[in-house]
Design an enzyme around this catalytic site. Structure first.
Site, PDB file in Angstrom:
ATOM      1  N   SER A 111       0.802  -1.106  -0.103  1.00  0.00           N
ATOM      2  CA  SER A 111       0.101   0.083  -0.103  1.00  0.00           C
ATOM      3  C   SER A 111       0.723   1.178  -0.006  1.00  0.00           C
ATOM      4  CB  SER A 111      -0.957  -0.016   1.015  1.00  0.00           C
ATOM      5  OG  SER A 111      -2.131   0.823   1.134  1.00  0.00           O
ATOM      6  N   ASP A 127      -2.452   6.316  -3.608  1.00  0.00           N
ATOM      7  CA  ASP A 127      -1.564   5.631  -2.678  1.00  0.00           C
ATOM      8  C   ASP A 127      -0.976   4.421  -3.600  1.00  0.00           C
ATOM      9  OD1 ASP A 127      -3.489   3.920  -2.348  1.00  0.00           O
ATOM     10  OD2 ASP A 127      -2.699   3.320  -0.328  1.00  0.00           O
TER      11      ASP A 127
END
Length: 449
Positions: free
Chosen positions: A101, A240
């Protein structure tokens, strides 16, 4: 959380903690557990983000899956929510995403999705962990026709893009700036907004395996803020590394965080009678200004512990359709089962277009209170018992009385470290400093290590 699985799968430094050996076992044991709950031969989708370690872990994971007869569909580089969407709509047995992530490039992770598109439940993760900890691998070892095979499935990316475009509206004439974080959105975001007709500027779209999230993306939006002002864009959209988060930037270069995005989307739906149970699900970290804005609009809220996993659990349990976190995880359950940065971006631009309002106007309805968070190192045995210490309980009660409802205090233990987190919100920075520092001094004196 288990020994290996955290709130968002298995994570660690790639090739040090999250090794190819562990990835192989996760594929083998995860595949076996999944196969025990299937009547047909399981079909599993596998994707990754742009980290240099992704291909290494992908190869090992797939080898493990194949060794227990799983058929693998390789999606290549794809956003985490893209995997969730495809697993559900293509009726796969499961999906696996290789990503850490928003973490730096040296980290990586492996996350499983069940056939319904949601993350694996605790019981299935516990079954996998039990096999990981077993002294001996006694699972069947099929040969020849019993082994799984691999299908390259690049069309999965285009299907995900087309799905996102189908949820939006014509953006002809809208100037949009994108920051794809040199991550998974680099393969998809540009085409989505081209298809919607936006006038685009894109940055951080050239991943090299090492530059994912490096000074860019939703955790580092400063360059996007400058780009929006330089190009005269009406909105900036920062994802992200695996594109499950979105942070926006208004036409003046001002950040619009997850709280404000949730409010904008939730109010838009509520005004049209489409907000399920007239409720938004959020976490304890959402700003007091967000709560006050919802109260003003008559929108209810359900509050969970920190983590999108807990938000999703509450949404599923109660049938809510909007939830998320201040950090930019926004879950729109009418469309997908997990936080989806690109989906949220499409919805945000649609709302701007349909209402005719600038992002700054939409966001101005939420007055964000100054917030301060201090981490205090304490004895590990005491971090969960802080509120039982009379002096700590008393000072918090005193500060809350002084706030008289125009502020908020949150004291909570870290889930992973010997820390107590003290957070306060109030109308001014000076007040926030006073409340946090006063409480922190008492905590240090009573249980500080």
């Amino acid at each position: 959380m288990g020994k290996y699985f955290g709130t968002d799968g298995v994570r660690g430094e790639a090739n040090v903690e999250l090794t190819p050996e562990l990835a192989f076992k996760l594929g083998r044991f995860g595949g076996y557990v999944l196969s025990q709950h299937e009547t047909d031969v399981p079909r599993v989708f596998v994707a990754r983000d742009t980290r240099i370690s992704g291909q290494m872990l992908e190869a090992a994971l797939i080898a493990g899956l194949l060794s227990v007869g799983i058929h693998v569909y390789k999606l290549g580089v794809l956003a985490t929510p893209g995997v969730a969407h495809l697993v559900k709509t293509e009726k796969a047995s499961a999906g696996v995403m290789i990503s850490a992530s928003h973490n730096p490039a040296q980290d990586n992770g492996i996350k499983f999705f069940a056939g319904d598109g949601f993350k694996l439940d605790d019981a299935l993760e516990a079954e996998i962990e039990a096999l990981l900890d077993a002294e001996e691998d006694t699972l069947p070892r099929p040969s020849a026709q019993g082994l799984g095979d691999v299908v390259e499935y690049p069309e999965g990316l285009r299907k995900y893009q087309q799905f996102l475009v189908s949820t939006g509206t014509d953006l002809d004439g809208m100037k949009v700036a994108l920051d794809t974080a040199n991550g998974a959105a680099a393969t998809s975001a540009r085409q989505i907004f081209v298809d919607l007709g936006a006038d685009l500027t894109v940055m951080a779209e050239k991943p090299d395996g090492l530059n994912i999230n490096e000074g860019v993306g939703s955790t580092h939006p400063e360059k996007l803020q400058e780009l929006v002002k330089e190009t005269g864009s009406q909105i900036g959209l920062a994802f992200d590394g695996d594109s499950d988060r979105l942070i926006a930037v208004d036409e003046n270069g001002v950040l619009v965080d997850g709280d404000r995005i949730m409010y904008i989307v939730g109010k838009y739906l509520a005004d049209r009678g489409l907000l399920a149970k007239n409720t938004i699900v959020t976490t304890v970290m959402s700003n007091l200004g967000f709560h006050k804005a919802l109260d003003r609009e008559g929108i209810e809220k359900a509050v969970t512990a920190v983590g999108d996993r807990y938000v999703v659990e509450e949404m599923r349990k109660e049938g809510y359709n909007v939830g998320g976190e201040q950090s930019g995880h926004v879950i729109l359950m009418d469309y997908n089962t997990t936080g989806d940065g690109q989906l949220t971006a499409v919805q945000l631009t649609k709302i701007m277009k349909e209402t005719g309002k600038k992002l700054s106007e939409l966001a101005a309805e939420v007055t964000i209170y100054p917030q301060k968070l201090v981490n205090i190192r304490v004895e590990n045995s005491m971090k969960d018992k802080a509120m039982e210490v009379p002096a700590i309980a008393a000072i918090i009660e005193k500060m809350e009385a002084e706030m008289a409802g125009n502020g908020r205090i949150l004291v909570r233990p870290s889930g992973t470290e010997p820390l107590l987190r003290v957070m306060a919100e109030a109308p001014t920075d000076a007040e926030v400093d006073y409340y946090v520092d006063t409480i922190a001094d008492v905590v240090r004196a009573e249980i500080g290590s």
